[in-house]
Design an enzyme around this catalytic site. Structure first.
Site, mmCIF file in Angstrom:
data_model
loop_
_atom_site.group_PDB
_atom_site.id
_atom_site.type_symbol
_atom_site.label_atom_id
_atom_site.label_comp_id
_atom_site.label_asym_id
_atom_site.label_seq_id
_atom_site.Cartn_x
_atom_site.Cartn_y
_atom_site.Cartn_z
ATOM 1 N N TYR A 179 0.855 -1.256 -0.152
ATOM 2 C CA TYR A 179 -0.087 0.207 -0.092
ATOM 3 C C TYR A 179 0.892 1.151 0.128
ATOM 4 C CZ TYR A 179 -4.121 2.450 -0.166
ATOM 5 O OH TYR A 179 -5.112 3.058 -0.783
ATOM 6 N N ARG B 276 -8.398 10.622 -8.716
ATOM 7 C CA ARG B 276 -7.353 11.283 -7.569
ATOM 8 C C ARG B 276 -6.735 9.996 -6.807
ATOM 9 N NH1 ARG B 276 -7.933 11.707 -1.948
ATOM 10 N NH2 ARG B 276 -6.908 9.933 -2.587
ATOM 11 N N LYS C 249 -5.882 -2.400 -1.736
ATOM 12 C CA LYS C 249 -6.862 -2.093 -0.418
ATOM 13 C C LYS C 249 -7.495 -3.540 -0.262
ATOM 14 C CE LYS C 249 -7.164 2.329 0.718
ATOM 15 N NZ LYS C 249 -7.781 3.127 1.377
ATOM 16 N N GLU D 129 -13.084 4.571 -3.514
ATOM 17 C CA GLU D 129 -12.047 4.846 -3.385
ATOM 18 C C GLU D 129 -11.203 5.875 -4.429
ATOM 19 O OE1 GLU D 129 -10.523 3.230 -0.639
ATOM 20 O OE2 GLU D 129 -8.932 4.493 -1.013
ATOM 21 N N ASP D 130 -10.565 6.723 -3.981
ATOM 22 C CA ASP D 130 -9.909 7.739 -4.723
ATOM 23 C C ASP D 130 -10.695 8.360 -5.912
ATOM 24 O OD1 ASP D 130 -8.023 7.336 -3.051
ATOM 25 O OD2 ASP D 130 -6.466 6.518 -4.058
ATOM 26 N N ASP E 222 -14.019 5.370 1.430
ATOM 27 C CA ASP E 222 -13.008 5.384 2.402
ATOM 28 C C ASP E 222 -12.198 6.594 2.456
ATOM 29 O OD1 ASP E 222 -11.462 4.001 4.219
ATOM 30 O OD2 ASP E 222 -9.576 3.991 2.713
ATOM 31 N N ASP E 223 -11.743 7.470 1.433
ATOM 32 C CA ASP E 223 -11.229 8.636 1.679
ATOM 33 C C ASP E 223 -11.924 9.617 2.507
ATOM 34 O OD1 ASP E 223 -9.257 7.807 -0.538
ATOM 35 O OD2 ASP E 223 -11.133 8.189 -1.821
ATOM 36 N N ASN F 3 -0.419 11.829 1.261
ATOM 37 C CA ASN F 3 0.342 10.921 0.898
ATOM 38 C C ASN F 3 0.747 11.147 -0.561
ATOM 39 O OD1 ASN F 3 0.075 9.321 3.085
ATOM 40 N ND2 ASN F 3 -2.244 8.843 2.439
HETATM 41 P P1 NAI Z 1 -8.524 16.219 -2.760
HETATM 42 O O1 NAI Z 1 -8.004 16.509 -3.935
HETATM 43 O O2 NAI Z 1 -10.079 16.183 -2.415
HETATM 44 O O3 NAI Z 1 -8.470 17.684 -1.628
HETATM 45 C C1 NAI Z 1 -7.226 18.353 -1.579
HETATM 46 C C2 NAI Z 1 -7.449 19.699 -0.885
HETATM 47 O O4 NAI Z 1 -6.169 20.578 -0.938
HETATM 48 C C3 NAI Z 1 -8.540 20.631 -1.669
HETATM 49 O O5 NAI Z 1 -9.318 21.207 -0.929
HETATM 50 C C4 NAI Z 1 -7.349 21.720 -2.284
HETATM 51 O O6 NAI Z 1 -8.007 22.945 -2.712
HETATM 52 C C5 NAI Z 1 -6.471 21.508 -1.188
HETATM 53 N N1 NAI Z 1 -5.121 22.148 -1.805
HETATM 54 C C6 NAI Z 1 -4.438 21.896 -2.549
HETATM 55 N N2 NAI Z 1 -3.147 22.686 -2.792
HETATM 56 C C7 NAI Z 1 -3.397 23.361 -1.737
HETATM 57 C C8 NAI Z 1 -2.470 24.478 -1.359
HETATM 58 N N3 NAI Z 1 -1.213 25.092 -1.976
HETATM 59 N N4 NAI Z 1 -3.101 25.291 -0.202
HETATM 60 C C9 NAI Z 1 -4.145 24.923 0.555
HETATM 61 N N5 NAI Z 1 -4.942 24.103 0.127
HETATM 62 C C10 NAI Z 1 -4.566 23.245 -0.962
HETATM 63 O O7 NAI Z 1 -7.773 15.278 -1.954
HETATM 64 P P2 NAI Z 1 -8.029 14.449 -0.513
HETATM 65 O O8 NAI Z 1 -8.971 13.208 -0.890
HETATM 66 O O9 NAI Z 1 -8.939 15.088 0.396
HETATM 67 O O10 NAI Z 1 -6.656 14.099 -0.130
HETATM 68 C C11 NAI Z 1 -5.847 15.129 0.269
HETATM 69 C C12 NAI Z 1 -4.557 14.191 0.714
HETATM 70 O O11 NAI Z 1 -4.813 13.431 1.914
HETATM 71 C C13 NAI Z 1 -4.002 13.306 -0.361
HETATM 72 O O12 NAI Z 1 -2.752 13.658 -0.353
HETATM 73 C C14 NAI Z 1 -4.322 11.968 0.064
HETATM 74 O O13 NAI Z 1 -3.201 10.955 -0.112
HETATM 75 C C15 NAI Z 1 -4.384 12.075 1.682
HETATM 76 N N6 NAI Z 1 -5.130 11.243 2.474
HETATM 77 C C16 NAI Z 1 -4.701 10.746 3.458
HETATM 78 C C17 NAI Z 1 -5.440 9.717 4.277
HETATM 79 C C18 NAI Z 1 -4.815 9.271 5.473
HETATM 80 O O14 NAI Z 1 -3.749 9.687 5.919
HETATM 81 N N7 NAI Z 1 -5.437 8.307 6.136
HETATM 82 C C19 NAI Z 1 -6.499 9.076 3.671
HETATM 83 C C20 NAI Z 1 -7.145 9.860 2.473
HETATM 84 C C21 NAI Z 1 -6.169 10.988 1.888
#
Ligand code: NAI
Length: 618
Positions: free
Chosen positions: A141, A194, A212, A284-285, A307-308, A449
């Site tokens: 993963y 995504r 997953k 997912e994603d 899950d996200d 991530n």
């Molecule tokens: P998403 O694409 O839905 O959201 C990203 C957010 O970040 C958006 O609101 C965007 O406007 C904002 N953003 C982007 N660049 C920015 C900047 N420079 N300044 C401020 N805001 C900014 O993605 P999602 O699903 O919310 O995932 C975000 C991150 O969280 C990913 O890296 C993902 O891998 C990680 N993630 C971690 C998890 C965990 O640790 N368990 C689980 C799910 C996601």
């Protein structure tokens, strides 16, 4: 009535519709020895071994045991001589696997080795993964799976999962019918828009559902043949992929709008038609703009979760529940500041609100304590008319718009800082130092991530807060030594949540999944954090305990399901732990000799010679 009875997960795989035992079985107390005898499992991990003989037995990853076949098995199965003379135990084979993996320098090569093992010997793969989860989860993963998705066109060898393209619209059911397993219970589906923090990877996103579902089995014991990874290929907007000669998906821009929606609708209906109403569908994603919309659209009609949004929320809230034991602060006594307002961040914010409401706050009060900034700046009321879509407006503040995150942090002096923006390094030294000055024990979660996208590293967080912060990340970080203290950063990994949630849903037969299920999961994970873990700064239990945590989550979900009268397995099993454990996958080898050898002794009814047919015409 039949439709409400979950199928093989509860009954064992009974595929003959003529068996009147079907309903009877489901309604029995399932732990009884008797029920075991009656179940004739003809698919899945107990295949009728006698039907697969010779070289095909070695080539089937579910049957293959490599050098662990005994002499009797080799002779009876017609594979004697096809392998070297040596006999090995599964433990000896595991040792060889560990040595083999260690020989690879690059993580992607380790990933490929594991994929090959999965294709060759399923039980060995899952036992290796389960028993070495701390070392191997980062390979199967995040972060390595992200690299594997990026290189998918290069490393794709053989099918593992189903690719359904937009061109299949009108025929999605027929494509699903091509999947060889009749007994799927859980699907993980992505449209690849995504992938982790890596953006649109189109059909290359298949690595995510595959990874997953491997964790479904390794961490919750859900049987591999009951799991189906799916990519909905509607094209990609990733220009690099569109121009990449190695790209394996549809070479076109993403289809959007009504056609996309009709396609996903058809997919959902086809799943129910093929595998039944109880089939769990994990989204997912998907990109943010679809993730919330689709969750809202389907959650009351299908057995589904995202899950996200929900898994991430649950694991983050679980971490915050554990933090409570260090800071002594209730949820409502904190100020939360998020960088990122996407699926992950909003899901976490919503579940925090729910936790505060359960503490006695009003929804408005709860939301007022959560500040969020996305790529366009602070979620401010002024933006509501402009680009503040859907869910985000709940968190909009009566504050002038700003894009100055450091300035905002200094102004609102949060106690909890959460990064889910996929912006590597966004938590700068100044911001981290400021957090250390406002709080005795600042809480800092850098959840993005893969590792390069994390808002800060564990080392930065501990160093700039003089070792006082409580840190968690999405991708794993190595322990950090500050002075004489060794800190072990927690990984807020959804893997603590989704396998146990899936196990609970499948074993209770819940049709629709409420937010409470995710709060139950969060509480259970937090309860498993020991005082010793907390003293090392770790707010999640050790990864090696996840399998047990998953069983506990499942048991609590089943209890909740009966209490809320949403379980569909009746009567309620008496011993829930035993009931759950009996339904889990066994990754240890079992005897491979044909069932024929184990037939009970006793008289056979001899077929009488047929009398010659009488001629009725002259
Ligand atoms: P998403 O694409 O839905 O959201 C990203 C957010 O970040 C958006 O609101 C965007 O406007 C904002 N953003 C982007 N660049 C920015 C900047 N420079 N300044 C401020 N805001 C900014 O993605 P999602 O699903 O919310 O995932 C975000 C991150 O969280 C990913 O890296 C993902 O891998 C990680 N993630 C971690 C998890 C965990 O640790 N368990 C689980 C799910 C996601």
């Amino acid at each position: 009535m039949f439709a409400s009875v979950p199928r093989s997960f509860i009954t064992g795989a009974i595929r003959s519709p003529g068996k009147k035992a079907l309903l009877l079985e489901a309604s029995k107390t399932l732990s009884s020895e008797e029920s075991k005898k009656e179940i004739h499992e003809v698919s899945g991990d107990v295949i009728c071994p006698s039907q697969v003989m010779g070289i095909d037995h070695l080539r089937d990853p579910r049957l293959n045991k490599g050098l662990a076949f005994t002499l009797e098995e080799r002779q009876a199965l017609g594979i004697h001589g096809l392998q070297p003379a040596r006999f090995k135990t599964q433990e000896e084979q595991l040792e060889l696997c560990r040595i083999s993996i260690d020989r690879y320098q690059e993580d992607l090569n380790k990933y490929l080795y594991l994929t090959e093992l999965h294709d060759r010997n399923e039980k060995l793969f899952f036992r290796l993964l389960t028993e070495n989860i701390e070392a191997l989860m980062p390979i199967v993963y995040t972060p390595t799976v992200g690299l594997a998705c990026q290189k998918f066109g290069l490393i794709y060898r053989r099918p593992r999962g189903l690719f359904i393209t937009i061109n299949d619209i009108g025929h999605v059911f027929e494509v699903l019918r091509n999947w060889p397993e009749p007994n799927v219970r859980a699907i993980v589906v992505t449209d690849g828009e995504r992938i982790l923090g890596l953006g649109d990877l189109g059909a290359c996103g298949m690595g995510i559902p595959v990874g997953k579902l491997a964790l479904y089995t390794a961490l919750a014991g859900i049987k591999p043949h009951e799991c189906l990874p799916i990519v909905l290929d509607v094209g990609t907007n990733n220009q690099n992929l569109l121009e990449d000669p190695l790209y394996v998906g549809l070479r076109q821009k993403r289809v959007t709008g009504k056609l996309y929606d009709d396609f996903v609708d058809e997919f959902m209906e086809a799943v129910v038609r093929r595998y039944g109403q109880n089939t769990l569908i994990q989204f997912e994603d998907f990109a943010n703009h679809n993730a919330f919309r689709l969750l809202k659209k389907y959650r009351d009609y299908y057995c589904t979760f995202n899950d996200d949004i929900q898994g991430t929320a649950s694991v983050a809230v679980s971490g915050l529940m554990a933090c409570k034991r260090i800071t002594g602060k209730k949820f409502s006594e904190n100020t939360f500041c998020f960088l990122g307002a996407g699926g992950a961040a909003l899901g976490i914010a919503d579940l925090i609100v729910r936790a505060m409401v359960l503490e006695g706050s009003s929804i408005e009060d709860a939301r007022s304590k959560i500040w969020m900034m996305d790529i366009d700046g602070l979620l401010a009321k002024e933006r509501i008319e402009g680009n503040l879509d859907g869910h985000k407006k709940y968190y909009a503040k009566d504050h002038p718009p700003t894009k100055d995150f450091a300035g905002l942090v200094n102004e609102i002096r949060p106690s909890v800082l959460i990064g889910a923006s996929a912006t590597g390094g966004a938590f700068t030294q100044d911001i981290l130092t400021a957090m250390g000055t406002f709080n005795d024990r600042p809480v800092i979660f850098a959840l993005s991530n893969p590792t390069a996208k994390a808002e800060c590293t564990a080392e930065q967080a501990y160093t700039f807060t003089e070792g006082r912060c409580i840190f968690a990340s999405g991708s794993p970080f190595a322990p950090v030594k500050i002075g004489n203290t060794l800190f072990k950063p927690g990984q807020g990994n959804n893997a603590y949540i989704f396998p146990g949630v899936a196990l609970g849903i499948l074993t209770s037969g819940i049709h629709h999944i409420s937010e409470d299920v995710f709060l139950i999961a969060a509480e259970t994970v937090a309860e498993n954090v020991s005082e010793d873990d907390l003293s090392k700064g770790r707010i999640y239990p050790p990864l090696r305990t996840i399998r047990e945590v998953s069983v506990q989550i499942a048991i609590k979900i089943i209890e909740y399901a009966y209490k809320e009268r949403i379980a569909t397995v009746y009567p309620k099993p008496e011993d829930l732990r035993r009931y759950v454990e009996e339904r889990q996958y066994n990754h240890n080898y079992e005897p491979s000799l044909p069932q024929l050898w184990q037939w009970p002794k006793g008289p056979y009814i001899k077929t009488r010679p047929m009398e010659p047919a009488k001629l009725t015409h002259k």
